[in-house]
Design an enzyme around this catalytic site. Structure first.
Site, short mmCIF file in Angstrom:
data_model
loop_
_atom_site.label_atom_id
_atom_site.label_comp_id
_atom_site.label_asym_id
_atom_site.label_seq_id
_atom_site.Cartn_x
_atom_site.Cartn_y
_atom_site.Cartn_z
CG HIS A 268 -0.53 0.02 2.51
ND1 HIS A 268 -0.23 1.18 3.18
CD2 HIS A 268 -0.29 -0.97 3.40
CE1 HIS A 268 0.15 0.90 4.41
NE2 HIS A 268 0.14 -0.41 4.57
CG ASP A 280 2.52 0.14 7.74
OD1 ASP A 280 2.08 -0.29 6.67
OD2 ASP A 280 1.80 0.36 8.73
CD GLU A 314 -3.43 -1.55 5.38
OE1 GLU A 314 -3.76 -2.50 6.10
OE2 GLU A 314 -2.80 -0.58 5.83
CD GLU A 315 -1.47 2.08 7.57
OE1 GLU A 315 -2.23 1.62 8.41
OE2 GLU A 315 -0.28 1.73 7.44
CG ASP A 342 0.89 -3.81 4.92
OD1 ASP A 342 1.75 -3.00 5.33
OD2 ASP A 342 -0.33 -3.68 5.18
CG HIS A 413 0.61 2.58 12.42
ND1 HIS A 413 -0.62 2.07 12.75
CD2 HIS A 413 0.89 2.10 11.19
CE1 HIS A 413 -1.06 1.30 11.76
NE2 HIS A 413 -0.14 1.30 10.81
ZN LIG Z 1 0.59 -1.39 6.31
#
Ligand SMILES: [Zn+2]
Length: 448
Positions: A268, A280, A314-315, A342, A413
């Site tokens: 993503h 990520d 995606e998030e 991912d 994140h």
């Molecule tokens: Zn991800």
């Protein structure tokens, strides 16, 4: 020499070539650098996400592929606003200590002056249900369920603790809470808050929610043990704007024998907004691009169509994955496999898979000995990436690259998810692992 061992040794030469080429040319790592440094964070609807669409399209256009195109998708557009503030105060403890927090993705903002209330601590959603509901009204619920350290696979710990991040505000609002503080999703105790998506229930009051660093969570918990009347303050300015137009970026090499059979590789393109989204999921995007590049540079001409998809959103919505699957279904696209990356650019171990038991057994029986030669033969886990999961009902096999998971949640994140925290060789090994698996699926099919 039997035919099978001859085929395996020929395949082993090809796989070795993928690994050598990836490690020597190191292109995935420089692509990742460009995505991270030229675009920055790439939350859906942001300028960074728009820049990344253009950049990835440009990279693909330079590779001599059969086609490159953009697929429209409308995405949620949430913005953080100014940096959040938070503090713990207790007259009893003579404490007035600021702590690192960040709003959870999708949260409403606090009032202009911030929220200031007493706190009730629970270890996850299960414990909240057992509380005396009158004790929750008017307070901030502090969800402090730490990662279970006993899991060797850190995603298993995440899978349990993340329920409080997603459902915490909904459940707390049900009992009249005014805000939510969630322990960050990491196994380490440090100063970095980790954001991530949260949910609301439209029939309940939407209360603001923040993640607190794990060190901040420890301090809050210790302070509450000494003064249950202490107060927590936080101020956030985040908000959800109107949905924004965006794109999945798609490219392919047409198959020479079965062009209508598609194998998808992807990651993503969007990321959270606190950093560059390198692990990520910039890593997954560049590794998937690298699969196509490795096929081109090593001269392997796939029998089936190999399609790269950089999924958007995606998030915080999964709109890109859903859009691609919907388009594929309407178009009657025949997908035989879809493999996502991912889980970070760490040393690859193997692949998780979702498909029939017979198919998974077939894959293990046929290819595990060969993949084991490259230490990527871990094939027992059931699962697939979130984006390719949308293809589940119309794809023979969906799966995900399975890298070592010990360091992923150091970065995930948080503001630490930068290019500097990705190891070039581990990233390239993951790309070669994906190319190897896709090569085998392409060459031998899936036993149908
Ligand atoms: Zn991800």
């Amino acid at each position: 020499m039997s035919r099978i061992s001859y085929a395996q040794s020929a395949d082993s030469v090809i796989l070795a070539h993928f690994f050598e080429t990836a490690l020597v040319k190191d292109k995935a790592y420089s692509d990742l650098h460009d995505i991270c440094k030229q675009c920055g964070s790439r939350l859906s609807g942001s300028d960074g996400a728009a820049k990344a669409v253009v950049l990835v399209q440009k990279i693909l256009n330079s590779m001599g592929l059969d086609s490159v195109w953009l697929q429209d998708v409308m995405v949620p557009h949430w913005v953080r606003g100014e940096k959040e503030q938070a503090s713990i105060s207790s007259t009893v403890l003579k404490l007035n200590q600021s702590v690192p927090v960040c709003a959870l993705g999708g949260s409403v903002h606090s009032t202009v002056d911030g929220l200031n209330a007493q706190v009730i601590e629970v270890k996850g959603l299960g414990q909240l249900e057992k509380m005396n509901k009158a004790d929750i009204k008017g307070k901030i619920v502090f969800y402090n369920e730490a990662f279970d350290q006993s899991f060797r696979e850190t995603f298993n710990a995440y899978g349990i603790s993340v329920a409080q991040r997603w459902g915490g505000a909904m459940e707390a609002a049900r009992y009249g809470a005014v805000g939510v503080v969630v322990r960050s999703m990491s196994q380490h105790v440090d100063e970095w808050p980790h954001t991530g998506v949260m949910g609301y229930n439209d029939s309940l009051v939407k209360i603001p929610a923040v993640a607190i660093s794990t060190k901040g969570a420890e301090l809050l918990s210790e302070s509450l043990a000494k003064d249950k009347n202490l107060r927590f303050y936080f101020k956030t300015q985040c908000q959800t704007l109107a949905d924004a137009p965006s794109y999945n970026v798609i490219a392919e090499i047409k198959g020479t024998e079965y062009p209508n059979e598609v194998i998808v590789v992807g990651g993503h393109l969007d990321s959270w907004d606190l950093a560059e989204g390198a692990q990520d999921d910039g890593a997954g995007v560049v590794q998937s691009i690298e699969v196509l590049r490795l096929f081109k540079t090593t001269g392997y001409k796939p029998k089936r169509t190999i399609r790269f998809v950089a999924f958007m959103n995606e998030e915080n919505g999964g709109k890109g994955g859903a859009k691609y699957a919907e388009w594929a279904k309407t178009n009657g696209e025949r997908h035989i496999a879809a493999i996502e990356s991912d889980a970070g650019g760490f040393t690859p171990r193997g692949f998780s898979m979702e498909g029939s038991d017979t198919l998974r057994e077939y894959v293990k029986r046929a290819w595990k000995p060969l993949l084991d030669q490259f230490e990527i033969g871990s094939l027992d886990d059931v699962g697939a990436g979130a984006d390719v999961s949308h293809l589940k009902d119309n794809c023979t096999l969906i799966g995900e690259l399975h890298p070592d998971s010990q360091r992923y949640f150091d970065f995930h994140h948080s503001a630490r998810d930068t290019w500097e925290n990705v190891n070039d060789r581990e990233l390239e090994m993951g790309a070669a692992a994906m190319a190897s698996f896709v090569y085998l699926i392409d060459k031998y099919g899936l036993g149908k």
